[in-house]
Design an enzyme around this catalytic site. Structure first.
Site: not given
Length: 296
Positions: A120, A141, A153, A191
């Site tokens: 992540s 991800h 992602e 993130n």
């Protein structure tokens, strides 16, 4: 572009089992790998229960569910991944641990295999440097929980090839996912934005601006989020949140990413969130223990 017929997933936790479920439901043969046989038993039960819930809700047919469970195999031996077309790693968020695994996978996997990381926040380029096939290494991800969340992602490392990207993109779409693409910068897209918000929520609690309940209620009702940032941190795992904010702090070199001391303290105390029964909030047996002690 390669046709993916076999997938290996490493890590029998919530993320790994969820990714394995997606592949199995999509009609792909899956090897789910974990060194802990008990973790594999829990993962198999979790996948079975989840697939049955999708059937009961009319989201997949009983035939698809039956075939999905037939597509799933579990093992504690990495060597069983020799024939996999794509191997997806979903283990602890540690660069050193991931690089060691990718080096081993590079030795085991067939020359054409793609190696993907569910990281992540960690650099795909650096993970790929542990292999002799950096053009076949990519970030994939998934959001938690993978069978429910629609997003994947995709992150290309410095040397990731177009063929690798298109194969993984097509596979993710086969899983029913919507794709966003990020450059290989710390935290990627989601993130890079989410974890600083969670960290700031901890600072808001740490400095006494408001109670945990008011912070979460304010963000839920004020910004129309399904859960507040502190509640979400417990769901993700406070250790994971801390690991990511550290990656952002080191990788971007900006003091605004400094981990909140309260978040650090909670992790040091083992208050990791829902998976431990206690984080910002308490859950299950821990909640009952807190209630019992308050009555003494």
């Amino acid at each position: 572009m390669a046709d993916v017929k076999s997938v290996g997933v490493i890590g029998g936790g919530q993320m790994g089992s969820g990714i394995a479920q997606l592949a199995a439901v999509a009609g792909i043969g899956v090897w789910l790998v974990d060194l802990d046989s008990e973790a594999l038993k829990r993962a198999t039960q979790s996948i079975t229960n989840s697939v049955q819930r999708f059937v009961s809700k009319g989201q997949i047919s009983r035939e698809v569910a039956t075939n999905a469970l037939k597509n799933l195999k579990c093992t504690s031996n990495l060597e069983d991944l020799q024939s996999a077309d794509v191997i997806i790693e979903a283990i602890v968020e540690s660069e050193d641990v991931k690089k060691k695994l990718f080096s081993e996978l590079d030795r085991i996997a067939k020359p054409s295999a793609i190696l993907a990381s569910n990281t992540s926040s960690i650099s795909i380029t650096r993970i790929a440097s542990a292999t002799s096939r950096p053009c076949q290494v990519i970030g994939m991800h998934f959001m938690n929980p993978p069978p429910i969340m629609k997003l994947v992602e995709i992150v290309r490392g410095a040397d990731t090839s177009n063929e690798t990207f298109m194969t993984v993109k097509t596979m993710a779409e086969r899983f029913g996912k919507i794709i966003v693409c990020s450059q290989d910068y710390p935290g990627f897209i989601v993130n890079r934005i989410l974890i600083p918000m969670i960290n700031e929520a901890f600072f808001t609690l740490y400095t006494g601006v408001a109670t945990r309940e008011d912070i979460d209620t304010g963000m839920k009702l004020g910004t129309n989020q399904p859960m507040g940032p502190l509640e979400l941190a417990d769901f993700i795992g406070l250790d994971v949140c801390l690991s990511i904010i550290k990656v952002l702090h080191v990788g971007l070199g900006d003091s605004k990413y400094r981990p909140c001391p309260l978040l650090v303290q909670y992790v040091d105390a083992g208050r990791l969130g829902r998976k431990r029964g206690i984080g910002v909030y308490t859950y299950g047996k821990q909640q009952e223990l807190v209630k019992s002690s308050s009555r003494l």
